[in-house]
Design an enzyme around this catalytic site. Structure first.
Site, PDB file in Angstrom:
ATOM      1  N   HIS A  42       3.437  12.856  -1.297  1.00  0.00           N
ATOM      2  CA  HIS A  42       3.378  12.256   0.029  1.00  0.00           C
ATOM      3  C   HIS A  42       2.618  10.928   0.045  1.00  0.00           C
ATOM      4  O   HIS A  42       2.640  10.203   1.047  1.00  0.00           O
ATOM      5  CB  HIS A  42       2.740  13.232   1.018  1.00  0.00           C
ATOM      6  CG  HIS A  42       3.339  13.164   2.398  1.00  0.00           C
ATOM      7  ND1 HIS A  42       3.628  11.982   3.030  1.00  0.00           N
ATOM      8  CD2 HIS A  42       3.714  14.136   3.255  1.00  0.00           C
ATOM      9  CE1 HIS A  42       4.139  12.225   4.230  1.00  0.00           C
ATOM     10  NE2 HIS A  42       4.208  13.524   4.391  1.00  0.00           N
ATOM     11  N   ASP A  55       7.497   9.653   2.336  1.00  0.00           N
ATOM     12  CA  ASP A  55       7.274  10.367   3.585  1.00  0.00           C
ATOM     13  C   ASP A  55       8.356  11.419   3.798  1.00  0.00           C
ATOM     14  O   ASP A  55       9.403  11.418   3.129  1.00  0.00           O
ATOM     15  CB  ASP A  55       7.257   9.388   4.765  1.00  0.00           C
ATOM     16  CG  ASP A  55       6.011   8.507   4.765  1.00  0.00           C
ATOM     17  OD1 ASP A  55       4.956   8.990   4.305  1.00  0.00           O
ATOM     18  OD2 ASP A  55       6.101   7.349   5.213  1.00  0.00           O
TER      19      ASP A  55
END
Length: 398
Positions: free
Chosen positions: A371, A375
């Site tokens: 992450h 995203d």
């Protein structure tokens, strides 16, 4: 004539290796080509064969020793041969520090050896007696008495902490945590620690891909048949080509979108797991990808993969579907990549198509991503693209 056994260069980028374990002992008579020892790099453990016939006269680098490429591991020769001249180079070759490693792993003890330079260890008579009685190396204990003197309480604390870490339960087998097992463990722990990961799961209809595979394999030899994994690697390569932001890596303070689409394929072997890389998979034919993966699997079972073949990946596919027991899972990202696709089993499942309930082969997919780099929304878009290519596999080749 004495023959040196040197740390081999197992890949273009290799600078040093670690001795995993010796498979022969000093005094053994060995034939050329017999496995002598195991050497670990950060990617794999390789067995090193004897360069000649002879007797293993001396093991210079013990287990866990780190040596540069070319460093002296041991010496082979004839019985009674003088090898003193060869051994004189060993001191500069071996960079391992077993005592320091033991200290670092032993609870409540010093990370450097108190008596390393011949200095006298300050310890009270009662503490010395207690240490000797319990088999504790007091030279590794940090003294809390005056001027660093080791007192009885220091030894008692070391004994207590050592006993807390011991597991005396009955066992069926003891497997050393070393070699490939240790390399895998350390790499996985590193990835799990540094990468904040998210995993997205979805089921995908495999009907069209299986039908295409059946057509492709209808007139080829068994040895050349295309597997589902082969087709998934090709589909992933196409998806990465169309959606390159997933084909990226975090390098310092930069996210680099990589040009080459290099897909790693996780292969289970008896001693652990290896991930050889199909380079430029988006530019290769399905037949070439299949041939390459088969070759990787064959050589992996014989421990004959080159470490260079397991570097440079930009994405990994790991398929547990063949075991028939896993639908979805959370695969660990193969650093420094940013994503990995886990493949589960294929199960005949009732699904709604139009207004009808039909039975379709549904395969579980698990996309884990870093992450820091990717995203959730772009990861979901990429996974949707992968699903589309699997459910409409002719588009893989357009």
């Amino acid at each position: 004539m004495a023959t040196q056994i040197n740390m081999p260069k197992l890949g273009l980028s290799m600078k040093e290796g670690t001795v995993g374990k010796w498979l022969k002992k000093e005094g053994d008579t060995i034939k050329k080509g017999e496995a002598l020892l195991e050497v670990m790099t950060d990617k794999i453990a390789n067995k090193i064969d004897a360069p000649t016939d002879g007797i293993l006269l001396k093991i210079v680098a013990d287990k866990k020793a780190k040596l540069p490429v070319g460093g002296l591991l041991g010496v082979m020769g004839d019985a009674g041969e003088d090898i003193s001249a060869v051994l004189s180079t060993a001191a500069s070759s071996v960079s391992a520090a077993p005592a320091a490693k033991a200290a670092a792993s032993q609870p409540g003890v010093q990370k450097t050896v108190n008596a390393a330079n011949g200095a006298k260890v300050k310890i009270s008579p009662s503490a010395r007696a207690l240490a000797q009685e319990n088999g504790v190396d007091y030279t590794l204990i940090v003294g809390t008495g005056p001027e660093g003197r080791i007192v009885k309480e220091d030894v008692e604390k070391a004994i207590e902490e050592m006993s807390m870490g011991a597991d005396e339960r009955p066992t069926l087998e003891v497997i050393p945590y070393e070699g490939m097992r240790q390399a895998i463990g350390e790499n996985m722990a590193n990835s799990w620690t540094i990468a904040p990961k998210v995993t997205q799961h979805v089921g995908v209809d495999l009907s069209a891909l299986l039908a295409l595979r059946s057509t492709i394999n209808s007139d080829v030899k068994d040895a050349d048949k295309i597997s589902v994994t082969d087709m998934l690697v090709k589909a992933i390569a196409k998806a990465l080509e169309l959606y390159p932001r997933i084909n990226s890596t975090l390098s310092g303070e930069e996210i680099k979108v990589l040009q080459d689409v290099n897909v790693g394929v996780a292969i289970a072997i008896p001693d652990g797991l290896v991930v050889p890389v199909v380079r430029n998979a988006n530019k290769k034919s399905l037949a070439d990808i299949s041939k390459e993966i088969k070759d990787f699997a064959k050589r992996a079972r014989k421990n004959k993969l080159d470490p260079e073949e397991m570097t440079g990946g930009s994405f990994t596919v790991t398929n547990l579907g063949g075991y028939g027991s896993v639908d979805y899972f959370t695969p660990i990202i193969n650093q420094p990549e940013s994503a990995i696709l886990g493949v589960g089993r294929t199960v005949k499942t009732p699904v709604v198509v139009g207004d009808q309930i039909v039975i379709r082969p549904i395969m579980g997919l698990s996309l884990a991503f870093d992450h820091r780099v990717i995203d959730g929304a772009p990861a979901a878009e990429f996974l949707a693209l992968v699903m589309k290519l699997i459910e409409q596999p002719h588009k893989i080749f357009i």
